[in-house]
Design a protein around this motif. Structure first.
Motif, PDB file in Angstrom:
ATOM      1  N   ARG A   1       2.767   6.122  -3.038  1.00 26.20           N
ATOM      2  CA  ARG A   1       3.872   6.841  -3.667  1.00 26.20           C
ATOM      3  C   ARG A   1       3.692   6.909  -5.178  1.00 26.20           C
ATOM      4  NH1 ARG A   1       9.044   4.396  -0.186  1.00 26.20           N
ATOM      5  NH2 ARG A   1       8.505   5.477   1.775  1.00 26.20           N
ATOM      6  N   PHE A   2       3.168   5.842  -5.749  1.00 30.01           N
ATOM      7  CA  PHE A   2       2.868   5.810  -7.186  1.00 30.01           C
ATOM      8  C   PHE A   2       1.861   6.913  -7.532  1.00 30.01           C
ATOM      9  CE2 PHE A   2       0.147   4.276 -10.639  1.00 30.01           C
ATOM     10  CZ  PHE A   2       1.082   3.985 -11.626  1.00 30.01           C
ATOM     11  N   ILE A   3       0.814   7.037  -6.715  1.00 35.01           N
ATOM     12  CA  ILE A   3      -0.201   8.076  -6.935  1.00 35.01           C
ATOM     13  C   ILE A   3       0.421   9.463  -6.785  1.00 35.01           C
ATOM     14  CG2 ILE A   3      -2.309   9.095  -5.978  1.00 35.01           C
ATOM     15  CD1 ILE A   3      -3.228   6.249  -5.286  1.00 35.01           C
ATOM     16  N   GLY A   4       1.319   9.618  -5.810  1.00 36.16           N
ATOM     17  CA  GLY A   4       1.978  10.903  -5.614  1.00 36.16           C
ATOM     18  C   GLY A   4       2.788  11.338  -6.824  1.00 36.16           C
ATOM     19  N   ILE A   5       3.480  10.392  -7.456  1.00 36.72           N
ATOM     20  CA  ILE A   5       4.254  10.720  -8.661  1.00 36.72           C
ATOM     21  C   ILE A   5       3.318  11.104  -9.802  1.00 36.72           C
ATOM     22  CG2 ILE A   5       5.831   9.773 -10.405  1.00 36.72           C
ATOM     23  CD1 ILE A   5       7.043   8.049  -8.159  1.00 36.72           C
ATOM     24  N   LEU A   6       2.179  10.435  -9.899  1.00 37.54           N
ATOM     25  CA  LEU A   6       1.191  10.806 -10.924  1.00 37.54           C
ATOM     26  C   LEU A   6       0.735  12.245 -10.723  1.00 37.54           C
ATOM     27  CD1 LEU A   6      -1.086   7.611 -11.156  1.00 37.54           C
ATOM     28  CD2 LEU A   6       0.738   8.306 -12.706  1.00 37.54           C
ATOM     29  N   TYR A   7       0.490  12.630  -9.463  1.00 41.68           N
ATOM     30  CA  TYR A   7       0.063  13.998  -9.179  1.00 41.68           C
ATOM     31  C   TYR A   7       1.140  15.010  -9.555  1.00 41.68           C
ATOM     32  CZ  TYR A   7      -4.304  12.940  -6.748  1.00 41.68           C
ATOM     33  OH  TYR A   7      -5.577  12.555  -6.451  1.00 41.68           O
TER      34      TYR A   7
ATOM     35  N   GLN B   1      13.638   9.526  -4.704  1.00 40.82           N
ATOM     36  CA  GLN B   1      13.738   9.086  -3.312  1.00 40.82           C
ATOM     37  C   GLN B   1      12.642   8.092  -2.938  1.00 40.82           C
ATOM     38  OE1 GLN B   1      13.754  12.647  -0.951  1.00 40.82           O
ATOM     39  NE2 GLN B   1      15.644  13.424  -1.883  1.00 40.82           N
ATOM     40  N   VAL B   2      11.439   8.289  -3.473  1.00 40.80           N
ATOM     41  CA  VAL B   2      10.307   7.473  -3.025  1.00 40.80           C
ATOM     42  C   VAL B   2      10.126   6.190  -3.831  1.00 40.80           C
ATOM     43  CG1 VAL B   2       9.087   9.480  -2.109  1.00 40.80           C
ATOM     44  CG2 VAL B   2       8.634   8.740  -4.457  1.00 40.80           C
ATOM     45  N   LEU B   3      10.517   6.206  -5.118  1.00 45.12           N
ATOM     46  CA  LEU B   3      10.273   5.033  -5.962  1.00 45.12           C
ATOM     47  C   LEU B   3      11.255   5.044  -7.126  1.00 45.12           C
ATOM     48  CD1 LEU B   3       7.993   2.979  -5.389  1.00 45.12           C
ATOM     49  CD2 LEU B   3       6.695   4.004  -7.262  1.00 45.12           C
TER      50      LEU B   3
ATOM     51  N   ILE C   1       6.884  -1.060 -13.318  1.00 42.26           N
ATOM     52  CA  ILE C   1       6.292  -2.373 -13.024  1.00 42.26           C
ATOM     53  C   ILE C   1       4.903  -2.199 -12.423  1.00 42.26           C
ATOM     54  CG2 ILE C   1       6.479  -4.363 -11.477  1.00 42.26           C
ATOM     55  CD1 ILE C   1       9.502  -4.292 -11.927  1.00 42.26           C
ATOM     56  N   ILE C   2       4.772  -1.269 -11.468  1.00 43.36           N
ATOM     57  CA  ILE C   2       3.453  -1.015 -10.863  1.00 43.36           C
ATOM     58  C   ILE C   2       2.478  -0.511 -11.923  1.00 43.36           C
ATOM     59  CG2 ILE C   2       2.198   0.389  -9.186  1.00 43.36           C
ATOM     60  CD1 ILE C   2       4.735   0.395  -7.469  1.00 43.36           C
TER      61      ILE C   2
ATOM     62  N   PRO D   1       0.814  -1.234   0.000  1.00 35.32           N
ATOM     63  CA  PRO D   1       0.000   0.000   0.000  1.00 35.32           C
ATOM     64  C   PRO D   1       0.838   1.270   0.000  1.00 35.32           C
ATOM     65  CG  PRO D   1      -0.916  -1.606   1.528  1.00 35.32           C
ATOM     66  CD  PRO D   1       0.386  -2.178   1.054  1.00 35.32           C
ATOM     67  N   VAL D   2       1.986   1.260   0.668  1.00 37.61           N
ATOM     68  CA  VAL D   2       2.862   2.440   0.691  1.00 37.61           C
ATOM     69  C   VAL D   2       3.345   2.763  -0.721  1.00 37.61           C
ATOM     70  CG1 VAL D   2       5.064   3.353   1.519  1.00 37.61           C
ATOM     71  CG2 VAL D   2       3.588   2.048   3.067  1.00 37.61           C
ATOM     72  N   GLU D   3       3.689   1.728  -1.498  1.00 39.34           N
ATOM     73  CA  GLU D   3       4.150   1.947  -2.869  1.00 39.34           C
ATOM     74  C   GLU D   3       3.027   2.479  -3.754  1.00 39.34           C
ATOM     75  OE1 GLU D   3       7.760  -1.110  -3.780  1.00 39.34           O
ATOM     76  OE2 GLU D   3       5.782  -2.023  -3.495  1.00 39.34           O
ATOM     77  N   ILE D   4       1.817   2.002  -3.520  1.00 36.32           N
ATOM     78  CA  ILE D   4       0.671   2.513  -4.300  1.00 36.32           C
ATOM     79  C   ILE D   4       0.469   3.992  -4.008  1.00 36.32           C
ATOM     80  CG2 ILE D   4      -1.833   2.386  -4.608  1.00 36.32           C
ATOM     81  CD1 ILE D   4      -0.400   0.138  -6.014  1.00 36.32           C
TER      82      ILE D   4
END
Length: 388
Positions: free
Chosen positions: A64-70, A97-99, A106-107, A59-62
């Motif tokens: 962070r994934f959403i944060g990069i999209l934003y 730093q986050v991903l 991959i995500i 869930p933490v990676e998801i």
């Protein structure tokens, strides 16, 4: 009017006492909560396992994934790889730093919002419906707290192939998916429904537009504390009668063939500002016809006066006189113009920071649009609470 003001103040006081100290990010987490993130994580891992790729997303990676999209919504770069660039003019340290870049890809490749083995074969939006339904439920946790509501469509840009893709010639976004919205006057989204085309199941006795309005209003618990605005796609005389039965106040433009043969005179050859009106005393429905640049028909069951049409002055430019003149305009039309723009305000806010990272899946535009809707709602609610 006093009742509606007390209702709105009471609702906002309840919300302020609950989340008044929260930041926009915290409010966003109330919409995209732990349950939604957990489901996205589960479906993504399941889809990867089905393709023999044990990626074990957390869930933490998801998040962070959403944060990069934003970030891509306000910091646009030509290619996705540039977000991990080491060049000084492109470098974004927080992204690295986050991903990692490979982990992000991959995500993105295996991201899923539903279980592929348990899809509704009839629903054309089955791959995104679990997310939209959960998001609608979370948005409604505060109830409908605005007095003025509007129903309109939002176009989600999409240029691929799908049976639900629409083409609307006069829209800024001509190709894409259509979604029906119920919004407040300020642009806060309360409910949304994805539109699957004319084949969408509905009650044929009342029509698709009327069914959409009733579905969007299904969660409104205090109908007499709100006034609803919508345009002529939705409205008919029959729908106005149904809203009367359910104690909703409504105003909207209406097409000529849906006016139940109201005997209003033809204004096409009359001067600008000419008008006619008709009151149905039994149903308490007022129909107004007004000639502006074109003839406009408006119908309402809400009037400050005891169902009498009052008129004000509107400014229009006259080509013959080469100056701005004043013409009579119905107050009903002024109220419609004032109350109808909520969905457009929300849509504009989403478009200003629309996520620019593209995906190959047909549902990707709906996914990033849902993220945009949640972001705009969190910000607008934060602004409302700040003014309270």
């Amino acid at each position: 009017m006093a009742k509606t003001q007390k209702f709105k103040a009471f609702k906002m006081e309840e919300i302020f006492s609950e989340i008044g100290s929260k930041s926009p990010c915290d409010i966003f987490s109330l919409y995209f909560d732990k349950l939604i993130i957990a489901e996205i994580t589960h479906f993504t891992n399941e889809y990867a396992n089905q393709h023999n790729a044990a990626i074990n997303v957390t869930p933490v990676e998801i998040r962070r994934f959403i944060g990069i999209l934003y970030i891509s919504g306000y910091h646009t770069l030509p290619h996705i790889d540039h977000y991990w660039s080491v060049r000084p003019d492109m470098e974004i340290p927080i992204v690295k730093q986050v991903l990692s870049r490979n982990r992000f890809k991959i995500i993105k490749r295996f991201l899923h919002l539903a279980d592929n083995t348990d899809l509704n074969a009839v629903d054309r939006f089955a791959k995104v419906c679990p997310l939209i339904d959960a998001l609608n439920k979370n948005i409604m946790q505060f109830g409908v707290f605005s007095h003025i509501l509007s129903v309109d469509e939002q176009m989600i840009p999409y240029f691929g192939r799908h049976s639900c893709k629409m083409f609307i010639k006069a829209k800024p976004i001509r190709f894409g998916f259509k979604s029906w919205f119920l919004c407040s006057e300020s642009g806060y989204l309360f409910s949304s429904i994805l539109y699957g085309g004319a084949a969408t199941p509905h009650d044929k006795n009342i029509g698709l537009g009327a069914q959409t309005v009733l579905d969007l209003l299904a969660n409104v618990t205090d109908p007499d504390c709100h006034i609803i605005f919508f345009h002529n796609f939705f409205l008919s005389y029959h729908l106005m009668c149904l809203l009367n039965e359910r104690r909703f106040f409504a105003t909207g433009t209406i097409r000529e063939n849906r006016m139940a043969k109201s005997p209003l005179r033809n204004l096409k050859k009359e001067k600008r500002g000419a008008f006619d009106q008709l009151l149905d005393g039994q149903q308490e429905i007022l129909t107004v016809r007004w000639n502006d640049n074109a003839v406009v028909n408006v119908i309402t069951n809400n009037s400050a006066e005891p169902m009498v049409c009052t008129y004000i002055c509107a400014k229009r430019y006259c080509r013959k006189q080469k100056k701005t003149i004043k013409i009579p305009q119905s107050k009903v039309i002024q109220e419609y113009n004032h109350g109808m723009g909520g969905v457009d305000l929300h849509d504009n806010a989403v478009a200003n920071y629309r996520i620019c990272i593209r995906g190959k899946k047909w549902w990707w535009p709906i996914w990033i649009n849902a993220l945009g809707n949640a972001m705009v709602n969190a910000w607008k609610l934060h602004c409302m609470l700040a003014k309270f």
